[in-house]
Design a protein around this motif. Structure first.
Motif, PDB file in Angstrom:
ATOM      1  N   GLY A 150      -2.515   0.030   2.906  1.00 30.59           N
ATOM      2  CA  GLY A 150      -1.452  -0.034   2.240  1.00 30.59           C
ATOM      3  C   GLY A 150      -0.198  -0.315   3.068  1.00 30.59           C
ATOM      4  N   PRO A 151      -0.173  -1.501   3.720  1.00 28.48           N
ATOM      5  CA  PRO A 151       0.924  -2.011   4.396  1.00 28.48           C
ATOM      6  C   PRO A 151       2.365  -2.310   3.571  1.00 28.48           C
ATOM      7  CG  PRO A 151      -0.390  -3.864   4.318  1.00 28.48           C
ATOM      8  CD  PRO A 151      -0.986  -2.889   3.310  1.00 28.48           C
ATOM      9  N   HIS A 152       3.371  -1.810   4.182  1.00 26.37           N
ATOM     10  CA  HIS A 152       4.721  -2.172   3.625  1.00 26.37           C
ATOM     11  C   HIS A 152       5.606  -2.448   4.691  1.00 26.37           C
ATOM     12  CE1 HIS A 152       2.571   0.803   0.912  1.00 26.37           C
ATOM     13  NE2 HIS A 152       3.347   0.798   0.017  1.00 26.37           N
ATOM     14  N   LYS A 153       6.742  -3.463   4.148  1.00 26.05           N
ATOM     15  CA  LYS A 153       7.829  -3.860   5.125  1.00 26.05           C
ATOM     16  C   LYS A 153       8.907  -2.463   5.189  1.00 26.05           C
ATOM     17  CE  LYS A 153       8.138  -8.673   4.641  1.00 26.05           C
ATOM     18  NZ  LYS A 153       8.868  -9.840   4.214  1.00 26.05           N
ATOM     19  N   LEU A 154       9.324  -2.233   6.192  1.00 26.51           N
ATOM     20  CA  LEU A 154      10.415  -1.381   6.321  1.00 26.51           C
ATOM     21  C   LEU A 154      11.503  -1.564   5.992  1.00 26.51           C
ATOM     22  CD1 LEU A 154      11.088   1.703   7.134  1.00 26.51           C
ATOM     23  CD2 LEU A 154      11.263   0.751   9.575  1.00 26.51           C
ATOM     24  N   ASN A 155      11.995  -2.875   6.211  1.00 24.87           N
ATOM     25  CA  ASN A 155      13.403  -3.296   5.993  1.00 24.87           C
ATOM     26  C   ASN A 155      14.369  -2.330   6.209  1.00 24.87           C
ATOM     27  OD1 ASN A 155      12.249  -5.592   4.450  1.00 24.87           O
ATOM     28  ND2 ASN A 155      11.923  -4.400   2.604  1.00 24.87           N
ATOM     29  N   ARG A 156      14.377  -1.983   7.577  1.00 23.15           N
ATOM     30  CA  ARG A 156      15.255  -0.969   8.123  1.00 23.15           C
ATOM     31  C   ARG A 156      16.625  -1.222   7.694  1.00 23.15           C
ATOM     32  NH1 ARG A 156      18.072   2.627   9.037  1.00 23.15           N
ATOM     33  NH2 ARG A 156      17.917   4.096  10.834  1.00 23.15           N
ATOM     34  N   PRO A 157      17.339  -2.141   7.866  1.00 22.81           N
ATOM     35  CA  PRO A 157      18.777  -2.235   7.412  1.00 22.81           C
ATOM     36  C   PRO A 157      19.282  -1.904   6.140  1.00 22.81           C
ATOM     37  CG  PRO A 157      18.080  -4.403   8.760  1.00 22.81           C
ATOM     38  CD  PRO A 157      16.770  -3.663   8.276  1.00 22.81           C
ATOM     39  N   THR A 158      18.324  -2.116   5.172  1.00 24.53           N
ATOM     40  CA  THR A 158      18.679  -1.412   3.785  1.00 24.53           C
ATOM     41  C   THR A 158      18.130  -0.162   3.494  1.00 24.53           C
ATOM     42  OG1 THR A 158      16.707  -2.414   2.880  1.00 24.53           O
ATOM     43  CG2 THR A 158      18.490  -4.006   3.201  1.00 24.53           C
ATOM     44  N   ARG A 159      17.607   0.672   4.362  1.00 24.12           N
ATOM     45  CA  ARG A 159      16.998   1.799   4.159  1.00 24.12           C
ATOM     46  C   ARG A 159      18.077   2.877   4.094  1.00 24.12           C
ATOM     47  NH1 ARG A 159      12.152   1.863   1.116  1.00 24.12           N
ATOM     48  NH2 ARG A 159      11.052  -0.036   1.842  1.00 24.12           N
ATOM     49  N   ALA A 211      -5.067   8.690   5.440  1.00 24.29           N
ATOM     50  CA  ALA A 211      -5.572   9.881   4.547  1.00 24.29           C
ATOM     51  C   ALA A 211      -7.186   9.668   4.203  1.00 24.29           C
ATOM     52  CB  ALA A 211      -5.171  10.005   3.288  1.00 24.29           C
ATOM     53  N   THR A 212      -7.891  10.551   4.460  1.00 26.68           N
ATOM     54  CA  THR A 212      -9.560  10.508   4.493  1.00 26.68           C
ATOM     55  C   THR A 212      -9.977  11.514   3.465  1.00 26.68           C
ATOM     56  OG1 THR A 212      -9.503   9.482   6.598  1.00 26.68           O
ATOM     57  CG2 THR A 212     -11.779  10.445   5.700  1.00 26.68           C
ATOM     58  N   LEU A 213     -10.779  11.259   2.497  1.00 27.52           N
ATOM     59  CA  LEU A 213     -11.262  12.316   1.526  1.00 27.52           C
ATOM     60  C   LEU A 213     -12.708  12.105   1.485  1.00 27.52           C
ATOM     61  CD1 LEU A 213      -8.382  11.609   0.424  1.00 27.52           C
ATOM     62  CD2 LEU A 213      -9.338  12.299  -1.996  1.00 27.52           C
ATOM     63  N   THR A 214     -13.507  13.115   1.802  1.00 26.37           N
ATOM     64  CA  THR A 214     -15.006  13.384   1.651  1.00 26.37           C
ATOM     65  C   THR A 214     -15.495  14.269   0.655  1.00 26.37           C
ATOM     66  OG1 THR A 214     -14.843  15.018   3.139  1.00 26.37           O
ATOM     67  CG2 THR A 214     -15.161  12.721   4.277  1.00 26.37           C
ATOM     68  N   GLY A 215     -16.674  13.620   0.263  1.00 26.96           N
ATOM     69  CA  GLY A 215     -17.192  14.674  -0.849  1.00 26.96           C
ATOM     70  C   GLY A 215     -18.594  14.317  -0.932  1.00 26.96           C
ATOM     71  N   PRO A 216     -19.202  14.590  -1.998  1.00 30.36           N
ATOM     72  CA  PRO A 216     -20.687  14.531  -2.030  1.00 30.36           C
ATOM     73  C   PRO A 216     -20.960  13.039  -2.310  1.00 30.36           C
ATOM     74  CG  PRO A 216     -20.295  16.382  -3.345  1.00 30.36           C
ATOM     75  CD  PRO A 216     -18.837  15.744  -3.138  1.00 30.36           C
ATOM     76  N   GLY A 217     -21.682  12.595  -1.102  1.00 32.66           N
ATOM     77  CA  GLY A 217     -22.187  11.168  -1.133  1.00 32.66           C
ATOM     78  C   GLY A 217     -20.889  10.025  -1.154  1.00 32.66           C
ATOM     79  N   VAL A 218     -19.533  10.508  -0.869  1.00 33.39           N
ATOM     80  CA  VAL A 218     -18.484   9.508  -0.893  1.00 33.39           C
ATOM     81  C   VAL A 218     -17.501  10.023   0.337  1.00 33.39           C
ATOM     82  CG1 VAL A 218     -16.539   8.956  -2.133  1.00 33.39           C
ATOM     83  CG2 VAL A 218     -18.598   9.735  -3.385  1.00 33.39           C
ATOM     84  N   LEU A 219     -17.070   8.707   0.915  1.00 29.56           N
ATOM     85  CA  LEU A 219     -16.281   8.842   1.872  1.00 29.56           C
ATOM     86  C   LEU A 219     -15.154   7.641   1.801  1.00 29.56           C
ATOM     87  CD1 LEU A 219     -14.990   9.466   4.644  1.00 29.56           C
ATOM     88  CD2 LEU A 219     -16.462   7.656   5.634  1.00 29.56           C
ATOM     89  N   ILE A 220     -13.872   8.160   1.613  1.00 28.74           N
ATOM     90  CA  ILE A 220     -12.654   7.372   1.202  1.00 28.74           C
ATOM     91  C   ILE A 220     -11.757   7.236   2.233  1.00 28.74           C
ATOM     92  CG2 ILE A 220     -10.666   7.370  -0.298  1.00 28.74           C
ATOM     93  CD1 ILE A 220     -12.475   8.729  -2.379  1.00 28.74           C
ATOM     94  N   THR A 221     -11.367   6.372   2.719  1.00 29.73           N
ATOM     95  CA  THR A 221     -10.304   6.151   3.652  1.00 29.73           C
ATOM     96  C   THR A 221      -8.991   5.324   3.207  1.00 29.73           C
ATOM     97  OG1 THR A 221     -11.760   6.295   5.545  1.00 29.73           O
ATOM     98  CG2 THR A 221      -9.661   5.541   6.239  1.00 29.73           C
ATOM     99  N   ALA A 222      -8.022   5.783   3.476  1.00 34.23           N
ATOM    100  CA  ALA A 222      -6.849   5.274   2.957  1.00 34.23           C
ATOM    101  C   ALA A 222      -5.617   4.892   3.914  1.00 34.23           C
ATOM    102  CB  ALA A 222      -5.840   5.796   1.615  1.00 34.23           C
ATOM    103  N   GLY A 223      -5.689   3.873   4.654  1.00 39.34           N
ATOM    104  CA  GLY A 223      -4.709   3.432   5.543  1.00 39.34           C
ATOM    105  C   GLY A 223      -3.412   3.003   4.918  1.00 39.34           C
ATOM    106  N   VAL A 224      -2.179   3.289   5.547  1.00 44.81           N
ATOM    107  CA  VAL A 224      -0.804   3.238   4.960  1.00 44.81           C
ATOM    108  C   VAL A 224      -0.044   2.940   6.192  1.00 44.81           C
ATOM    109  CG1 VAL A 224      -1.142   4.153   2.770  1.00 44.81           C
ATOM    110  CG2 VAL A 224      -0.251   5.593   4.558  1.00 44.81           C
TER     111      VAL A 224
END
Length: 324
Positions: A150-159, A211-224
């Protein structure tokens, strides 16, 4: 019957998710906008001849709206949500819903005691690629892996400056990971496990994390991240890969593609159906007296997971248990 809508906090332009529905349906009316910055409130209120307030509590007491859209400064949202629920309104909330677990507990209690709904506007649910994948999820077999970016532009001057204040912003993972956490749970059906967060540290404002979630038989990785180059034609090239026992799928949301490969079918692009605006179906459900598909319990759950990921990242990356 007219559904009376108000906005409590409009610091983020996602407040327009609510006005987009008012623009399209005569049965919805914007009755008031509250924001500590009166100029911000006036900008949203004036086209609709809605009343302007600088205190959302005064607005709620005077106007008694049916539905309240919350899109203010992140750290102020928890209080606004609780106050809206206590005023008898249902809540549509931009993410993040709140910035602390204490705020989340207060929201949970307010929703229970007032018998009102809280709907987090998880817009990726309504993208054409997600809708198409929902119809084909059985073709992947049992899903063991989910990897998203989940990449995003920071647009620093407008934040605004509050965005770079940890106490008011609430953290990278709490802000950006919730959409992919929601989609991963939606596709896998995971209901319990552990959540771990990690941040690539920068002084004052980390700009990459997972953010990494693990559970029975599942591995989820969300990079942002807030690292999309300024010259990129896209604000963010959002993607999610689903890895199952019978196939894989890649949702390329920004590219408007769903690519599927299975045991029986070579890689192909799935035709996409129409999507929905972020608040379209939730507002319709609330106007009809129904709980939206994105339920209160689910909105609270994915918020809790994002907050736990943030907590883990800031406290030694320890896995934290969770259950729905």
């Amino acid at each position: 019957m007219t559904t009376r809508i108000a906005i409590a906090g409009a610091a983020h332009p996602h407040a327009r998710y609510a006005t987009a529905e008012i623009d399209r349906y005569d049965g919805y009316q914007l009755v008031a906008v509250a924001d500590p910055d009166r100029a911000v409130a006036e900008r949203y209120a004036t086209p609709y001849q809605a009343k302007v307030f600088t205190d959302h509590r005064q607005m709620l007491e005077e106007m008694r709206p049916d539905v309240v859209m919350v899109a203010g400064i992140y750290a102020d949202r928890g209080r606004a949500v609780v106050d809206a629920l206590d005023a008898g309104a249902h809540v549509l909330a931009d993410k993040p819903l709140c910035t602390t677990l204490a705020d989340l507990s207060a929201i949970t209690e307010a929703a229970d005691r007032n018998h009102r709904y809280v709907v987090l506007l998880l817009e990726k649910r309504y993208y054409p690629e997600t809708i198409a994948m929902t119809e084909l999820i059985h073709e992947l077999g049992t899903i063991h892996g989910v990897v998203s970016t989940g990449p995003h532009k920071l647009n620093r001057p407008t934040r605004p400056e509050w965005f770079f204040d940890r106490a008011r912003y609430g953290g990278l993972l709490n802000d950006l990971a919730v959409h992919d956490i929601d989609a991963a749970l939606y596709f896998t059906g995971l209901t319990a496990g552990t959540v771990t967060g990690a941040l690539a540290s920068e002084p004052g404002f980390p700009r990459y994390g997972t953010a990494t979630l693990t559970g029975p038989g599942v591995l989820i990785t969300a990079g942002v991240d807030w690292l999309t180059p300024a010259a990129s034609p896209l604000h963010g090239d959002y993607r999610m890969k689903l890895i199952g026992t019978n196939g894989t799928a890649e949702l390329q949301w920004a590219q408007k593609r769903l690519i599927l490969t299975t045991t029986d079918k070579a890689q192909y692009d799935v035709p996409l159906p129409p999507g929905h605006r972020p608040a379209e179906l939730p507002v319709q459900a609330l106007a009809n007296g129904n709980e939206p598909e994105i339920t209160t319990s689910h909105s609270l759950l994915v918020t809790r997971l994002a907050l736990l990921a943030q907590q883990s990242a800031e406290n030694g990356n320890q896995p934290l248990p969770w259950t729905s």
